[in-house]
Structures are given as structure tokens and as C-alpha cells.
Design a protein around this motif. Sequence first.
Motif, PDB file in Angstrom:
ATOM      1  N   VAL A  66      -7.421  -7.068  -4.316  1.00 26.52           N
ATOM      2  CA  VAL A  66      -7.601  -7.635  -3.355  1.00 26.52           C
ATOM      3  C   VAL A  66      -6.396  -8.083  -2.622  1.00 26.52           C
ATOM      4  O   VAL A  66      -6.158  -8.019  -1.252  1.00 26.52           O
ATOM      5  N   ALA A  67      -5.545  -7.921  -2.796  1.00 20.44           N
ATOM      6  CA  ALA A  67      -4.032  -7.944  -2.462  1.00 20.44           C
ATOM      7  C   ALA A  67      -2.700  -8.149  -3.142  1.00 20.44           C
ATOM      8  O   ALA A  67      -3.124  -7.417  -4.741  1.00 20.44           O
ATOM      9  N   LYS A  85       6.035   4.001   0.769  1.00 16.71           N
ATOM     10  CA  LYS A  85       4.829   4.784   0.635  1.00 16.71           C
ATOM     11  C   LYS A  85       3.672   4.338   0.489  1.00 16.71           C
ATOM     12  O   LYS A  85       2.705   4.436   0.670  1.00 16.71           O
ATOM     13  N   PHE A  86       3.528   3.820  -0.956  1.00 25.48           N
ATOM     14  CA  PHE A  86       2.497   2.703  -1.742  1.00 25.48           C
ATOM     15  C   PHE A  86       2.418   1.641  -0.931  1.00 25.48           C
ATOM     16  O   PHE A  86       0.852   1.403  -1.220  1.00 25.48           O
ATOM     17  N   THR A  87       3.190   1.091  -0.042  1.00 28.10           N
ATOM     18  CA  THR A  87       2.879   0.045   0.385  1.00 28.10           C
ATOM     19  C   THR A  87       1.590   0.331   1.452  1.00 28.10           C
ATOM     20  O   THR A  87       0.697  -0.063   1.434  1.00 28.10           O
ATOM     21  N   GLU A  88       2.025   1.100   1.828  1.00 24.73           N
ATOM     22  CA  GLU A  88       0.721   2.267   3.445  1.00 24.73           C
ATOM     23  C   GLU A  88      -0.138   2.807   2.717  1.00 24.73           C
ATOM     24  O   GLU A  88      -1.740   2.452   2.859  1.00 24.73           O
ATOM     25  N   GLU A  89      -0.438   3.255   1.450  1.00 29.02           N
ATOM     26  CA  GLU A  89      -1.039   3.593   0.689  1.00 29.02           C
ATOM     27  C   GLU A  89      -2.654   2.715   0.069  1.00 29.02           C
ATOM     28  O   GLU A  89      -3.393   3.091  -0.037  1.00 29.02           O
ATOM     29  N   ILE A  90      -1.772   1.339   0.014  1.00 29.76           N
ATOM     30  CA  ILE A  90      -2.910   0.487  -0.569  1.00 29.76           C
ATOM     31  C   ILE A  90      -3.275  -0.162  -0.173  1.00 29.76           C
ATOM     32  O   ILE A  90      -4.640  -0.856  -0.155  1.00 29.76           O
ATOM     33  N   LYS A  91      -2.967  -0.441   1.777  1.00 28.66           N
ATOM     34  CA  LYS A  91      -3.442  -0.949   3.209  1.00 28.66           C
ATOM     35  C   LYS A  91      -4.861  -0.421   3.192  1.00 28.66           C
ATOM     36  O   LYS A  91      -5.569  -0.743   3.814  1.00 28.66           O
ATOM     37  N   LYS A  92      -4.360   1.289   3.188  1.00 30.74           N
ATOM     38  CA  LYS A  92      -5.430   2.237   3.144  1.00 30.74           C
ATOM     39  C   LYS A  92      -6.427   1.611   2.129  1.00 30.74           C
ATOM     40  O   LYS A  92      -7.830   2.269   2.882  1.00 30.74           O
ATOM     41  N   LEU A  93      -6.690   1.325   1.421  1.00 25.24           N
ATOM     42  CA  LEU A  93      -7.795   0.724   0.123  1.00 25.24           C
ATOM     43  C   LEU A  93      -8.239   0.117   0.450  1.00 25.24           C
ATOM     44  O   LEU A  93      -8.420  -0.727  -0.510  1.00 25.24           O
ATOM     45  N   GLY A  94      -8.055  -0.798   1.497  1.00 26.23           N
ATOM     46  CA  GLY A  94      -8.304  -2.416   2.451  1.00 26.23           C
ATOM     47  C   GLY A  94      -7.658  -3.157   1.227  1.00 26.23           C
ATOM     48  O   GLY A  94      -8.536  -4.106   1.379  1.00 26.23           O
ATOM     49  N   VAL A  95      -6.329  -3.537   0.766  1.00 28.98           N
ATOM     50  CA  VAL A  95      -6.189  -4.155  -0.472  1.00 28.98           C
ATOM     51  C   VAL A  95      -4.555  -4.816   1.140  1.00 28.98           C
ATOM     52  O   VAL A  95      -3.944  -4.035   1.868  1.00 28.98           O
TER      53      VAL A  95
END
Length: 323
Positions: A66-67, A85-95
Motif C-alpha cells: 500500500v505504500a 523509473k521504479f518510483t513511477e512504476e510503483i505509483k501506476k500499481l496503485g501504491v
Amino acid sequence: MNRRKFTFAAATLGLGSAVYGASAFSFPSLKKRVGVVGLDSSHAIAFTKELNANTTNESYKGYQVVAAYSMGSPSIPLNAERIPKFTEEIKKLGVEVVASLDALLRKVDVVLLETNDGNVHLQQAEIILKARKPLFIDKPIANSYEDASKIFELADKYKTPVFSTSSLRYITGIEEIDKKTVLGADIYSPAYTEPSHKDLYWYGIHGVEMLFTLLGQNCVSVQTQHTTDFDSYIGEWDGGRIGTLRGIRKGADGFGGVVFIQDKIVQLGAFQGYNPLLKQIISFFETGKEPVQRLETLAVCKFIDAAHQSRLEGGTKVILNNK
């Protein structure tokens, strides 16, 4: 002092993995909130995708990421590219990506420490364990035996469970082998290095963990042969058993090996992905029982430290003090 002997300070850590009472870490059934610390590892994304896309998988028991906090080590060139890159990717996963570790700890019940820089794990683990959040530390647990020992001491101090392992402990075929019958093993693994880490801590630890899964914690010596593109590590275990690791940095690579047991020779299968490891992590979060005993994790660190010393000394055999 005999430079061939690699000694380690004994840590007062008990005889096996600690199990803490349920009141120390268990949560009501609705609390299944996972926090990810460190967005400089591909595992942060892989674990999040697996958990959050499979909420009905009984093995995952409703745990979801969740975070996340992007804490990492951008001074490592690979990470400078990965973190944004991974910061943006994990945001797209709803985190939700939060601005501090303290903010993350207020939002979650358990933590996956995914920062790939073992040098900072002790500092990070202390904050997380002090907050009494059960903790999985992705490989490497640290960049030294000493730091790994201190992490377990902190777990005892704050009565909060912690464990660390490589997903390669669960490579196809390894669990079916009766470890009491293993006479030796020849393992291969990628072994890319990073100047900030002793060689095997950065990537080759996967192969080391495979050896210890098969042969146990009682390794008595190690010898390293090093070239630019390859490394060869010869370990001797109790009973005169031999385990070898070929570390690969050129040409085709992968994970695998051959295991020699009492009545046959077994070829290990392919890497299965992260599902087997995640099952172990979730079980750990539910029960507080460490799937890998801390003494074995510390033995892995002793091996890596000794292998590094052997390379620095031109390939001498280094004796591990296991007292």
C-alpha cells in the motif's frame, strides 16, 4: 596473526532462529498492509505486482503493498537510473509513494526492505524494528557479518522478527532433496560486482545461498580463484564435503547446478520466479517464524567475507572460525 585464518567476533544470538510471541507482531485480519522500502531494486516492482494482482491467492492471505518509500543509494550508478523509473512504476500499481520512512511506518503493518545497498541495511533495519514492524530484508542482508549480527541483535532487543534470504533457495528441485544425504554440490550463478560491496554480496550471494541450502551452515574453509570475467569458490563443509560456486560475468549466465547425494546425482532445475519466496515471506509475517535460521544467514555472511579475504590474498585458503 595468521592471515590465513579469518576470525569473527561471536555474537550472542542464541542457537537458532527466534520466534516471538503472537502479541509482538500479529494483526487483526483486516490489517494486511505491506510497505516497501527502497525503489532501487527490481524486486520492489516484482513483489508488488505479484501481491497486488493476486489478492485472492490463499498463499498471500490478503497482503497488499500500500505504500513505498524510495530510499536508496543513488551514488550507485545503476540505482541513479532505477529510482525515478521504479518510483513511477510503483505509483501506476496503485501504491502511495511517501516522503519519509517514518511516514511509511505509520501506514503499514509489515515491511519489505528492498534497498539493494547492503551498507545501509543496518541503519534502515534499526528504524523499522524499533517501530515493531516485522521485516523481510532482501539480499544482501548487509555488507558484512558484523552488520548482519547487529541486525539480529536489534530484532531481539525490540522483540520483532526479521529474516533474509535469496529467492534461489527455492530453485526447482532443491526442496525435494534430503539434505542429510548431500555429499557435495557444484553451483553456478551470475556474479556481477559493485565496488561498494564485497564481491559476492552484490549478486553472487544467490549462488552462495543455494550452497548453504544444500550443505548446511557448517562451512569450514573457502578459497577463491578470481579473473576479470569469472570467479571460482571452493568451500569445504563438515565431513569433508565440497561445495563449489562458479560466478559468471561473461557470456551466457543463469542459475543451476549439480548435487551429489548418497545414491545418485541430481541436476537442479530452473529458477521458478518469486512466488515460492513470497509464500515464505507471507507465512513469516503471519507466524513470526523465520523460514531461514539466523545462524545459517550469518554463516552465509562468514563465507562471503572469507571469500573476499581469499581473493585479496591471492587465492589463499581461509579458515572460518565457527565457534
